[in-house]
Design a protein around this motif. Structure first.
Motif, PDB file in Angstrom:
ATOM      1  N   THR A  79       0.849  -1.189   0.000  1.00 33.30           N
ATOM      2  CA  THR A  79       0.000   0.000   0.000  1.00 33.30           C
ATOM      3  C   THR A  79       0.886   1.240   0.000  1.00 33.30           C
ATOM      4  N   VAL A  80       0.284   2.372  -0.349  1.00 32.02           N
ATOM      5  CA  VAL A  80       0.946   3.667  -0.190  1.00 32.02           C
ATOM      6  C   VAL A  80       0.085   4.493   0.755  1.00 32.02           C
ATOM      7  N   ARG A  81       0.666   4.865   1.901  1.00 30.00           N
ATOM      8  CA  ARG A  81      -0.072   5.629   2.895  1.00 30.00           C
ATOM      9  C   ARG A  81       0.870   6.613   3.577  1.00 30.00           C
ATOM     10  N   ASN A  82       0.389   7.854   3.757  1.00 30.20           N
ATOM     11  CA  ASN A  82       1.200   8.902   4.385  1.00 30.20           C
ATOM     12  C   ASN A  82       2.536   9.083   3.662  1.00 30.20           C
ATOM     13  N   ALA A  83       2.465   9.137   2.319  1.00 25.64           N
ATOM     14  CA  ALA A  83       3.648   9.373   1.479  1.00 25.64           C
ATOM     15  C   ALA A  83       4.714   8.293   1.665  1.00 25.64           C
TER      16      ALA A  83
END
Length: 404
Positions: A384-388
Motif C-alpha cells: 500500500t501507499v499511505r502517508n507518502a
C-alpha cells in the motif's frame, strides 16, 4: 561535512541559486566549495570567474574569494582507462557471440562516464577536502535523477558480471570455459569490478548520508511545479532527501497605473496561484522565496545580494535532519518494508518481485532494490501507499524458512 545539491528544470535559475548559497555561506565564515555537474559550465559565468584556469600548483580548484573555492570537473579519460580491462573482456565475449565489433565497442562503453566523474570528484572532496560545506550545481532534473540513480544501478550490473564463487571459478576455469563456450573473466577483470563496486558503494553512502540533501529550485509556473512534484517523488524513490524548495523569480507587487504595472499585475496573479500550489504540494518542506531582481545577478557581490533578498523558512546550511530512507521491521508475524514516496498514490506504483530483488516503478523512474537477507526467504503478501510511504508486507516462506 555538509553536502547540498541544487537541481530543477532547465532555466529556473538553479546555478544562480547554488552560487548565491555558496557565496553567502563563505561570507558567513563557512569554508565552502561550489562545484558543478552541469555540462553547460555556467557556474563560472554566474560567479564571474574563469573556472577553466588552473592554480599555480596545477589544481583545478579556483579561489573565488576568501573561504570560497569553485571547481570545474576534469575529463573522463582516467575513468575510461580504469574501465578498459572490463571492456576488453566484454568485447571478447561479444566477439565470440558474433556481435559486430563496432556495435560491441559502443555497448561496452562505461555507462554514465561523465556522471561518474562528477560523483568521484564529489566523493574525493567529501572524504579529503578541507570544507565545511560542498554546494553542487547539478544538471537539469532528468540528468540529475540519472546521476543520483547511477551508483546503485551500476553496482547491480557489476555484481551480475562478478562470479559469486571467485575461487571456484579460478580452480575450474578450463572446464567452466569449455562448458560455457565463452571466455571467462581473468583476475584483472575481477579486481577492477571489485574496486568499482567498492567505489560505487562509497559514493552511494555519500549521497544517502543524513549530511547530504537536495534543494529543489523552481519558478511559480504550472509546468515547472508539475515537473518538480515528479522530481520529489523520484528522489524519494532513490532514497535521497530533499530539505528545501526554492521558488525563484517572484515578481514584486506593482505600484501605480502604468502599462508596466498592468503587465506585472497579471504575473502577480498567476504567481500567487503558483505559490499557493507550491505550498500545498511540498508542505511540510520549508519554502524559500527569491525575488526577481532588477539586474542579472552576476558576480559574488550580486549573488550575495540575491541571497540576502530571499524570504521564507531559511535555515542554516549546516543544519542536518534525520533521513527517511528504506527500513525493514518485524510486524504481525512477518516483516514490513517501508520506503518514502511523496506525492504518489498506490495506483501510480508498479511493484514486482524478481528472485532476491524488488522492482519499484513510479512513472518513468525505476529502482531495483536488493532485498535484505531476511526478506529473501519471504513472500510478498501485499503493498500500500499511505502517508507518502510505500509499505510492502512480507511473510516467511515455509519452504525455505529455517526450522526452529
Amino acid at each position: 561535512m555538509r553536502v547540498l545539491l541544487f537541481t530543477g528544470k532547465g532555466g529556473v535559475g538553479k546555478t544562480t541559486t547554488a552560487a548565491a548559497t555558496a557565496v553567502q555561506a563563505a561570507r558567513s565564515g563557512i569554508k565552502t566549495l561550489v562545484m558543478s555537474t552541469d555540462a553547460a559550465h555556467s557556474l563560472g559565468d554566474a560567479l564571474g570567474v574563469n573556472l577553466a584556469a588552473r592554480s599555480v600548483d596545477g589544481s583545478p580548484l579556483v579561489d573565488v574569494e576568501p573561504g570560497l573555492c569553485a571547481l570545474q570537473l576534469s575529463t573522463t579519460h582516467s575513468v575510461r582507462r580504469s574501465w578498459r580491462s572490463v571492456q576488453d573482456y566484454l568485447l571478447t565475449v561479444l566477439n565470440a557471440l558474433g556481435v559486430d565489433p563496432v556495435v560491441a565497442e559502443e555497448v561496452t562503453e562505461l555507462p554514465g562516464a561523465d556522471e561518474i566523474v562528477a560523483l568521484l570528484e564529489l566523493r574525493a572532496q567529501v572524504e579529503s577536502g578541507p570544507w565545511d560545506l560542498v554546494v553542487v550545481d547539478c544538471a537539469p532534473t532528468a540528468e540529475t535523477l540519472r546521476l543520483l540513480a547511477l551508483p546503485e544501478a551500476l553496482t547491480w550490473h557489476i555484481e551480475k558480471l562478478m562470479p559469486a564463487q571467485r575461487g571456484l571459478l579460478r580452480t575450474l576455469r578450463p572446464a567452466a570455459q569449455a562448458a560455457a563456450g565463452l571466455p571467462l573473466p581473468g583476475s584483472q577483470v575481477l579486481d577492477t569490478l571489485r574496486r568499482w563496486r567498492e567505489t560505487l558503494h562509497d559514493i552511494q553512502s555519500v549521497l544517502t548520508a543524513e549530511t547530504t540533501s537536495v534543494r529543489l529550485v523552481l519558478t511559480p509556473e504550472r509546468v515547472v511545479i508539475a515537473e518538480s512534484r515528479r522530481t520529489l517523488t523520484a528522489l524519494g524513490l532513490y532514497g535521497v532527501a530533499v530539505d528545501q524548495v526554492v521558488v525563484n523569480r517572484v515578481f514584486p507587487e506593482p505600484d501605480g497605473g502604468s502599462v508596466q504595472a498592468g503587465w506585472l499585475a497579471g504575473w502577480n496573479k498567476a504567481q500567487k496561484r503558483g505559490l499557493s500550489e507550491v505550498r500545498q504540494s511540498f508542505d511540510p518542506l520549508p519554502i524559500v522565496i527569491t525575488p526577481y531582481l532588477a539586474r542579472e545577478p552576476v558576480g559574488t557581490d550580486a549573488l550575495a545580494a540575491l541571497a540576502e533578498a530571499r524570504t521564507g523558512d531559511i535555515r542554516d546550511v549546516l543544519r542536518t535532519f534525520p533521513v527517511r530512507s528504506m527500513s525493514v521491521r518485524p510486524e504481525g508475524g512477518g516483516y514490513l518494508l517501508t520506503l518514502p514516496l511523496p506525492l504518489v498514490t498506490a495506483g501510480a506504483v508498479d511493484l514486482k518481485r524478481r528472485d532476491d530483488e524488488l522492482l519499484i516503478s513510479v512513472g518513468d523512474q525505476r529502482r531495483v532494490l536488493s532485498l535484505p537477507s531476511v526478506l529473501r526467504r519471504c513472500l510478498v503478501t501485499g503493498a500500500t501507499v499511505r502517508n507518502a510511504t510505500l509499505r510492502v508486507r512480507f511473510v516467511p516462506d515455509e519452504k525455505v524458512w529455517p526450522k526452529a
